[in-house]
Design a protein around this motif. Structure first.
Motif: not given
Length: 259
Positions: A238-239, A242, A245-246
């Motif tokens: 999940e990290e 993220r 996406s960032h």
């Protein structure tokens, strides 16, 4: 299972009417359960092998600069907590870590073993490498000896050197985010964002979007779990999404300002 029973039943009915339907449905259910058991067993083998190889290679990486420090040992123990390991799993991980830092540890053989059990699935290989990067650089710093070993690991797994650059860029982004991001220039953040997506700054908007969507699809936690990633490592998956996406947001914002 119901689908397998219906198909088996219909085949049986074609040969023996109602009695054939009953027998065919029973055979369909049996074959379904057998296949399911084999699949579960295969996933469990991948998961246990994943954890053991992860910590064995981690032990070798921690000794890349010649000595395993107390901080590195504590880092490995932090991973036990992060991956929500039970006592049995921790004992196996500690044993693997100690095996990895021993003088006679064969890194290439261990990586070849992982290649076999993982079926060379790119997403699992990338996650394996991500764990190593995260483990040895909890402070956001990767030493030259460690970087060289990461490159060696990536190459043995059949991954391009750019994968190491991508993961190190993700690490810097995550560390900067935790620290407030004030220590890195805007240009550094943008440069790392392109590395995370694996595209050059000259890529078109369409190419950037395509790279982003591809990475998000490949690294979806549910998809990785279906390929054998242990549930305990879901948080790291999940990290990764993220950070992807960032990076995409950083690039979009930079291009918007430059327009």
């Amino acid at each position: 299972m119901l689908f397998a029973m219906i198909v088996g039943g219909l085949i049986g009915y074609a040969f023996g009417r109602f009695p054939g339907f009953i027998i065919g449905a029973a055979i369909g259910a049996f074959l379904f359960n057998r296949a399911k058991t084999r699949l579960i067993g295969k996933l469990q083998n991948i998961q246990s092998g994943f954890v053991e190889s992860v910590f064995a290679v981690m032990g070798a990486l921690c000794k890349a600069d010649g000595v395993v420090t107390q901080d590195e040992i504590e880092m490995a123990e932090t991973m036990f907590v992060r991956f929500r390991m039970n006592e049995q799993q921790r004992a196996a991980a500690k044993k693997a870590f100690n095996r990895g830092k021993s003088p006679d540890f064969d890194l290439d053989s261990e990586l070849d073993h992982f290649l076999r059990i993982s079926g060379r699935q790119p997403a699992l290989l990338q996650m394996f490498l991500q764990v190593q990067v995260s483990a040895i650089a909890a402070d956001g710093v990767i030493h030259p000896e460690e970087h060289q070993m990461l490159v060696r690991i990536a190459r043995r797994l059949g991954l391009p050197d750019s994968q190491v650059d991508q993961l190190e860029a993700m690490l810097r982004g995550a560390h900067a985010g935790q620290a407030g991001g004030g220590q890195r220039s805007s240009d550094q953040q943008i440069d790392d964002a392109y590395k995370v997506l694996g595209v050059s700054a000259s890529a078109s908007d369409a190419e950037v979007k395509r790279a982003y969507r591809k990475l998000m699809s490949e690294n979806h936690p549910d998809k990785l779990a279906g390929k054998g990633l242990p549930e305990s490592m879901r948080e790291m998956a999940e990290e990764r999404t993220r950070e992807i996406s960032h990076a995409y947001d950083v690039i979009k914002e930079a291009r918007k300002k430059a327009a």
